[in-house]
Structure formats: C-alpha cells, structure tokens
Design a protein around this motif. Structure first.
Motif, PDB file in Angstrom:
ATOM      1  N   ASP A   1       0.841  -1.198   0.000  1.00 34.17           N
ATOM      2  CA  ASP A   1       0.000   0.000   0.000  1.00 34.17           C
ATOM      3  C   ASP A   1       0.880   1.254   0.000  1.00 34.17           C
ATOM      4  O   ASP A   1       0.632   2.204  -0.759  1.00 34.17           O
ATOM      5  CB  ASP A   1      -0.895  -0.041   1.242  1.00 34.17           C
ATOM      6  CG  ASP A   1      -1.947   1.054   1.288  1.00 34.17           C
ATOM      7  OD1 ASP A   1      -2.622   1.279   0.258  1.00 34.17           O
ATOM      8  OD2 ASP A   1      -2.119   1.677   2.355  1.00 34.17           O
TER       9      ASP A   1
ATOM     10  N   ARG B   1       2.576   1.874  -3.368  1.00 36.46           N
ATOM     11  CA  ARG B   1       1.645   2.470  -4.340  1.00 36.46           C
ATOM     12  C   ARG B   1       1.375   3.931  -4.031  1.00 36.46           C
ATOM     13  O   ARG B   1       1.354   4.782  -4.926  1.00 36.46           O
ATOM     14  CB  ARG B   1       0.321   1.695  -4.338  1.00 36.46           C
ATOM     15  CG  ARG B   1       0.406   0.302  -4.916  1.00 36.46           C
ATOM     16  CD  ARG B   1      -0.982  -0.349  -5.045  1.00 36.46           C
ATOM     17  NE  ARG B   1      -1.752  -0.293  -3.823  1.00 36.46           N
ATOM     18  CZ  ARG B   1      -2.384  -1.328  -3.268  1.00 36.46           C
ATOM     19  NH1 ARG B   1      -2.334  -2.531  -3.819  1.00 36.46           N
ATOM     20  NH2 ARG B   1      -3.096  -1.181  -2.173  1.00 36.46           N
ATOM     21  N   LEU B   2       1.147   4.235  -2.740  1.00 33.65           N
ATOM     22  CA  LEU B   2       0.824   5.613  -2.365  1.00 33.65           C
ATOM     23  C   LEU B   2       2.015   6.537  -2.576  1.00 33.65           C
ATOM     24  O   LEU B   2       1.848   7.676  -3.024  1.00 33.65           O
ATOM     25  CB  LEU B   2       0.352   5.662  -0.905  1.00 33.65           C
ATOM     26  CG  LEU B   2      -0.998   4.990  -0.627  1.00 33.65           C
ATOM     27  CD1 LEU B   2      -1.252   4.923   0.881  1.00 33.65           C
ATOM     28  CD2 LEU B   2      -2.148   5.728  -1.310  1.00 33.65           C
TER      29      LEU B   2
ATOM     30  N   GLU C   1       4.279   6.221  -4.797  1.00 33.75           N
ATOM     31  CA  GLU C   1       4.355   6.474  -6.242  1.00 33.75           C
ATOM     32  C   GLU C   1       3.311   7.508  -6.668  1.00 33.75           C
ATOM     33  O   GLU C   1       3.615   8.420  -7.447  1.00 33.75           O
ATOM     34  CB  GLU C   1       4.145   5.155  -7.001  1.00 33.75           C
ATOM     35  CG  GLU C   1       4.437   5.290  -8.488  1.00 33.75           C
ATOM     36  CD  GLU C   1       4.085   4.029  -9.262  1.00 33.75           C
ATOM     37  OE1 GLU C   1       4.010   2.948  -8.645  1.00 33.75           O
ATOM     38  OE2 GLU C   1       3.860   4.150 -10.491  1.00 33.75           O
ATOM     39  N   ARG C   2       2.095   7.376  -6.168  1.00 33.84           N
ATOM     40  CA  ARG C   2       1.045   8.327  -6.515  1.00 33.84           C
ATOM     41  C   ARG C   2       1.396   9.739  -6.055  1.00 33.84           C
ATOM     42  O   ARG C   2       0.982  10.720  -6.678  1.00 33.84           O
ATOM     43  CB  ARG C   2      -0.294   7.917  -5.897  1.00 33.84           C
ATOM     44  CG  ARG C   2      -0.983   6.781  -6.628  1.00 33.84           C
ATOM     45  CD  ARG C   2      -2.159   6.233  -5.840  1.00 33.84           C
ATOM     46  NE  ARG C   2      -3.364   7.022  -5.939  1.00 33.84           N
ATOM     47  CZ  ARG C   2      -4.374   6.760  -6.778  1.00 33.84           C
ATOM     48  NH1 ARG C   2      -4.301   5.750  -7.618  1.00 33.84           N
ATOM     49  NH2 ARG C   2      -5.458   7.504  -6.791  1.00 33.84           N
TER      50      ARG C   2
ATOM     51  N   GLU D   1      -4.121  -7.729  -7.564  1.00 35.31           N
ATOM     52  CA  GLU D   1      -3.741  -6.607  -6.688  1.00 35.31           C
ATOM     53  C   GLU D   1      -4.849  -6.346  -5.660  1.00 35.31           C
ATOM     54  O   GLU D   1      -6.020  -6.266  -6.018  1.00 35.31           O
ATOM     55  CB  GLU D   1      -3.492  -5.360  -7.544  1.00 35.31           C
ATOM     56  CG  GLU D   1      -2.840  -4.203  -6.830  1.00 35.31           C
ATOM     57  CD  GLU D   1      -1.326  -4.379  -6.668  1.00 35.31           C
ATOM     58  OE1 GLU D   1      -0.752  -5.293  -7.292  1.00 35.31           O
ATOM     59  OE2 GLU D   1      -0.728  -3.607  -5.894  1.00 35.31           O
ATOM     60  N   HIS D   2      -4.438  -6.201  -4.397  1.00 33.17           N
ATOM     61  CA  HIS D   2      -5.392  -6.006  -3.304  1.00 33.17           C
ATOM     62  C   HIS D   2      -5.457  -4.550  -2.866  1.00 33.17           C
ATOM     63  O   HIS D   2      -4.420  -3.886  -2.772  1.00 33.17           O
ATOM     64  CB  HIS D   2      -4.963  -6.805  -2.071  1.00 33.17           C
ATOM     65  CG  HIS D   2      -5.244  -8.259  -2.154  1.00 33.17           C
ATOM     66  ND1 HIS D   2      -5.828  -8.970  -1.142  1.00 33.17           N
ATOM     67  CD2 HIS D   2      -5.029  -9.149  -3.143  1.00 33.17           C
ATOM     68  CE1 HIS D   2      -5.951 -10.238  -1.490  1.00 33.17           C
ATOM     69  NE2 HIS D   2      -5.461 -10.379  -2.704  1.00 33.17           N
TER      70      HIS D   2
ATOM     71  N   ARG E   1      -9.798   2.999  -0.117  1.00 29.43           N
ATOM     72  CA  ARG E   1      -9.028   2.645  -1.307  1.00 29.43           C
ATOM     73  C   ARG E   1      -9.898   2.322  -2.519  1.00 29.43           C
ATOM     74  O   ARG E   1      -9.385   1.876  -3.540  1.00 29.43           O
ATOM     75  CB  ARG E   1      -8.127   1.430  -1.022  1.00 29.43           C
ATOM     76  CG  ARG E   1      -7.003   1.679  -0.037  1.00 29.43           C
ATOM     77  CD  ARG E   1      -5.930   2.584  -0.598  1.00 29.43           C
ATOM     78  NE  ARG E   1      -4.923   2.903   0.408  1.00 29.43           N
ATOM     79  CZ  ARG E   1      -5.079   3.850   1.338  1.00 29.43           C
ATOM     80  NH1 ARG E   1      -6.170   4.597   1.355  1.00 29.43           N
ATOM     81  NH2 ARG E   1      -4.126   4.063   2.214  1.00 29.43           N
TER      82      ARG E   1
ATOM     83  N   GLN F   1      -8.880   4.250  -5.684  1.00 24.78           N
ATOM     84  CA  GLN F   1      -7.564   3.800  -6.162  1.00 24.78           C
ATOM     85  C   GLN F   1      -7.687   2.412  -6.805  1.00 24.78           C
ATOM     86  O   GLN F   1      -7.041   2.139  -7.825  1.00 24.78           O
ATOM     87  CB  GLN F   1      -6.587   3.778  -4.989  1.00 24.78           C
ATOM     88  CG  GLN F   1      -5.134   3.678  -5.411  1.00 24.78           C
ATOM     89  CD  GLN F   1      -4.191   3.578  -4.216  1.00 24.78           C
ATOM     90  OE1 GLN F   1      -4.575   3.889  -3.085  1.00 24.78           O
ATOM     91  NE2 GLN F   1      -2.969   3.143  -4.462  1.00 24.78           N
TER      92      GLN F   1
ATOM     93  N   TRP G   1      -6.797   1.378 -10.596  1.00 29.15           N
ATOM     94  CA  TRP G   1      -5.913   0.249 -10.916  1.00 29.15           C
ATOM     95  C   TRP G   1      -6.584  -0.693 -11.917  1.00 29.15           C
ATOM     96  O   TRP G   1      -5.971  -1.126 -12.904  1.00 29.15           O
ATOM     97  CB  TRP G   1      -5.546  -0.509  -9.640  1.00 29.15           C
ATOM     98  CG  TRP G   1      -4.522  -1.569  -9.850  1.00 29.15           C
ATOM     99  CD1 TRP G   1      -4.748  -2.843 -10.319  1.00 29.15           C
ATOM    100  CD2 TRP G   1      -3.115  -1.461  -9.648  1.00 29.15           C
ATOM    101  NE1 TRP G   1      -3.565  -3.523 -10.390  1.00 29.15           N
ATOM    102  CE2 TRP G   1      -2.548  -2.708  -9.988  1.00 29.15           C
ATOM    103  CE3 TRP G   1      -2.286  -0.441  -9.188  1.00 29.15           C
ATOM    104  CZ2 TRP G   1      -1.180  -2.950  -9.887  1.00 29.15           C
ATOM    105  CZ3 TRP G   1      -0.927  -0.685  -9.097  1.00 29.15           C
ATOM    106  CH2 TRP G   1      -0.394  -1.923  -9.447  1.00 29.15           C
TER     107      TRP G   1
ATOM    108  N   ARG H   1      -3.069   3.925 -13.214  1.00 30.35           N
ATOM    109  CA  ARG H   1      -2.424   3.490 -11.972  1.00 30.35           C
ATOM    110  C   ARG H   1      -1.672   4.572 -11.231  1.00 30.35           C
ATOM    111  O   ARG H   1      -1.189   4.360 -10.152  1.00 30.35           O
ATOM    112  CB  ARG H   1      -1.525   2.299 -12.269  1.00 30.35           C
ATOM    113  CG  ARG H   1      -2.387   1.161 -12.730  1.00 30.35           C
ATOM    114  CD  ARG H   1      -1.723  -0.140 -12.910  1.00 30.35           C
ATOM    115  NE  ARG H   1      -2.728  -1.087 -13.357  1.00 30.35           N
ATOM    116  CZ  ARG H   1      -2.486  -2.358 -13.599  1.00 30.35           C
ATOM    117  NH1 ARG H   1      -1.288  -2.835 -13.449  1.00 30.35           N
ATOM    118  NH2 ARG H   1      -3.447  -3.143 -13.992  1.00 30.35           N
ATOM    119  N   SER H   2      -1.506   5.727 -11.828  1.00 27.95           N
ATOM    120  CA  SER H   2      -0.956   6.856 -11.076  1.00 27.95           C
ATOM    121  C   SER H   2      -1.854   8.053 -11.334  1.00 27.95           C
ATOM    122  O   SER H   2      -2.441   8.178 -12.396  1.00 27.95           O
ATOM    123  CB  SER H   2       0.456   7.206 -11.534  1.00 27.95           C
ATOM    124  OG  SER H   2       1.254   6.066 -11.601  1.00 27.95           O
ATOM    125  N   THR H   3      -1.953   8.913 -10.349  1.00 28.28           N
ATOM    126  CA  THR H   3      -2.691  10.162 -10.551  1.00 28.28           C
ATOM    127  C   THR H   3      -1.902  11.297  -9.935  1.00 28.28           C
ATOM    128  O   THR H   3      -1.212  11.112  -8.973  1.00 28.28           O
ATOM    129  CB  THR H   3      -4.080  10.124  -9.878  1.00 28.28           C
ATOM    130  OG1 THR H   3      -3.923   9.727  -8.518  1.00 28.28           O
ATOM    131  CG2 THR H   3      -5.007   9.198 -10.593  1.00 28.28           C
TER     132      THR H   3
END
Lengths: 201, 201
Positions: free
Chosen positions: A67, A70-71, A73-74, B180-181, B187, B190, B194, B199-201
């Motif tokens: 988690d 991912r965060l 990276e965002r 992916e969880h 979430r 997000q 995904w 996958r990115s913002t």
C-alpha cells in the motif's frame, strides 16, 4: 487563521506520507500546522502491544508495505523502502526535532522521513541525524548536544504524555482547534475541511 | 470490461460505507463489481483475535465510531449507529446473500447494511432478513429455506476459505483481475483506477 496539530512519530510509515504532503495542502486551505513529534512506543505499550501492529499481524504488515509503495508512487515520492529494523528507534530524531525551532522543524522532519523511508538510512544514528542537520544549514554538533539536555528530554516525554491524554493511539493524527481528531494520512483533506469549517462535501 | 472482486462482511462497518457507494463509482469507471460476502470471524481467529480489533483496542473502536459518523454524513447516509452487540453475527445475512442471484445480491446487501448501521436492526434475526427480502420483492420463505441447504452453507465456507487463501485480513477488500489487493473503503477509488489501468494520478 485556523490552526491544526499534526502529531507524528518518525517511525510511522503513514506519518511519512502525511509529512511529505501536509504543508502545501494546509497552506492552500489556509490552515497553520503545528508539527508535534511524539513517541508511539509508550502508547502502544499502554494498549498491551510491544511493537507495531504491522509486526503483530504480519499479513497486514506485508499488505501495508505494498500500500505504501503504491501511495508513495502516486505522491511522486521516491520508491518506498521499509527500514530494517522496523519500526526504527525514533527517540533521537524526535528529540532533535524538538530541539529545533518551530520554524525549522517541518523541513528537518521531512528530511528525516526521506532518509528513512526512501534511502533506508538509520535515523537512530547520530551520524545520520548530524548529516541531515548539516545539509539543512544547522550547526549539527550544537543541535545534537541539545538533544542530551534535560529540557529537551522532558519536552518529548511531556508531548508523548499529552498525546496519550488526548486519546491518540496511532500516527499521523490531526487535531483541530475544537479537539476533533482525524487519524491517518487518508484523513488529511477531511481534517483540513473540518479546521476551516467546510465540514461536509 | 474490467472486473473487480468486492469482498465484504455484513458485520464490517467500513464495508457498509463501501457497499453504499461502490456501484455508481464502478459504473462510472467502467468496472464490473463481483460482490463476494464472506466471514471475517474465522480470519480474525486465524490471526489470534477472538473479536473485532475495534473491541480489542477500545480507544480505536471509539474513534472509529466518530470517524464512521463523519463519513456517513459526508456520503449523505442516515446517521450512523453501531449495532449492539458489535460485531453483529453475519452468518444468516451472508448465506442469504449467496442464496440470491448475482444480480440480486448488491441490492439485498445494501438493504442489510442500512438496516444494521442506520436503523440498529438485528441482522442475525430471521424476521429482519425475511422482512428485507419481502420488501425487495423476493419470496422470503423460499430464500430463507435455501439458507439452510448444504450447498449454500458450503458456498459461504468456500468463499471464506478463498478470502483467507488470498491473504485477505479485513474488509472491505477490493481485488483486481491481476490479483492486486486494496484494503478499506478509503481505497475504492484507487482500486478502480488500478482496475482500469489508470495506476498513477
């Protein structure tokens, strides 16, 4: 101008994410943040936990690393790394942050977090903290000397006790002037809404 | 069209919030949700917990009620109520949801959640579940009879075991087609990003 307390522990992963994005969001909302480092360890102990919940429940710990990756990276942060050992000992970093002025504390705190969670550096090491202080233009030796003074030690103890008294059980935690609590990096925006009277969206 | 599994437990407070907002967001994102009720109880037990973490750590439990009250208000839901006892026994509601068709499951699930968390009704009671079924136009007696059948009981057991196998440790949990969880109501957006490759913002 509305004020809000930002309670954080240097060992806390989600406090890292909050610390890296809190200031511009608070400025945009017109809220002054008060950066309040404290120690989660004694608070976890008072709830019968001798380490981070991420260690007590390994499946949750493993998920949280994903988690956080991912965060991070965002948020446009460098690749997330969990330090070894986890949680890091945050005593020295916390005392250092409190030995600095209120104005210098946010920048130093962000530098500690980046060193810890993106470079895997040991924030319990005086060399690491001294290096970060020097890079930010502080007199590293003078500040490190201050962390050994009783007033600084007492300040951290008092802040940690105050966090416990306020019912804080995790970090980051945002507390509005009216005492409303918001726990977690995910609640930063909602906390700022609350602090400025925009309480529903 | 992208698909995503939505794992939920009828006793789970944050699953309630997710269930009430998931469908319109998924539709807007172009994602088909697969509603998968399961039982958290056996999973908590496998991690050494005999009840909800909100009961094990009361200070966290009290905070979460306040958090849920605020979030329910922001979502435009009725005032949030924690059922007594908490967590509710979600066995009957879960079996009923699985006895229904995939198409009927989301609407029934939302009705159960609203009865539980805004009206304080006992979802372990056959009268409550029968009433909700009837109000949605189902043959309540026939569906309730099905919940006693071995195939339905086995289905719920298999789904709960599958959740455990996938490493699910809490609810709600969103699982994308690539495995992916994403854990938690926070979430959902997000997870949809995904699932649709944003996958990115």
């Amino acid at each position: 101008m509305a004020k809000m307390d930002f309670w954080y522990d240097f060992a806390s992963t989600y406090s890292y994410l909050a610390a890296m994005r809190a200031e511009p969001l608070a400025t945009a909302a017109g809220v002054t943040l008060r950066w309040r480092p404290f120690l989660l360890g004694p608070i976890f102990k008072s709830h019968g936990m001798d380490t981070s919940p991420f260690n007590i429940y390994p499946v949750k710990g493993r998920y949280s690393v994903r988690d956080l990756e991912r965060l991070a990276e965002r948020q446009g942060l460098p690749k997330f790394h969990l330090p070894v050992p986890f949680p890091a000992n945050s005593l020295l970093a916390s005392r250092t942050a409190l030995a600095l002025s209120n104005e210098a504390r946010p920048e130093f705190s962000r530098a500690v977090y980046l060193a810890e969670f993106s470079e895997g550096r040991d924030i319990s090491d005086r060399g690491t903290i001294g290096d970060l202080l020097a890079r930010l233009g502080h007199d590293a030796e003078a500040v490190l000397a201050k962390t050994g003074e009783q007033t600084v030690k007492d300040k951290l103890r008092a802040e940690t006790e105050e966090a416990g008294r306020q019912g804080i059980f995790g970090a980051p935690n945002f507390v509005a002037e009216d005492g409303e609590h918001f726990w977690g990096n995910d609640r930063l925006e909602q906390a700022l809404d609350w602090a400025t009277g925009r309480r529903s969206t």
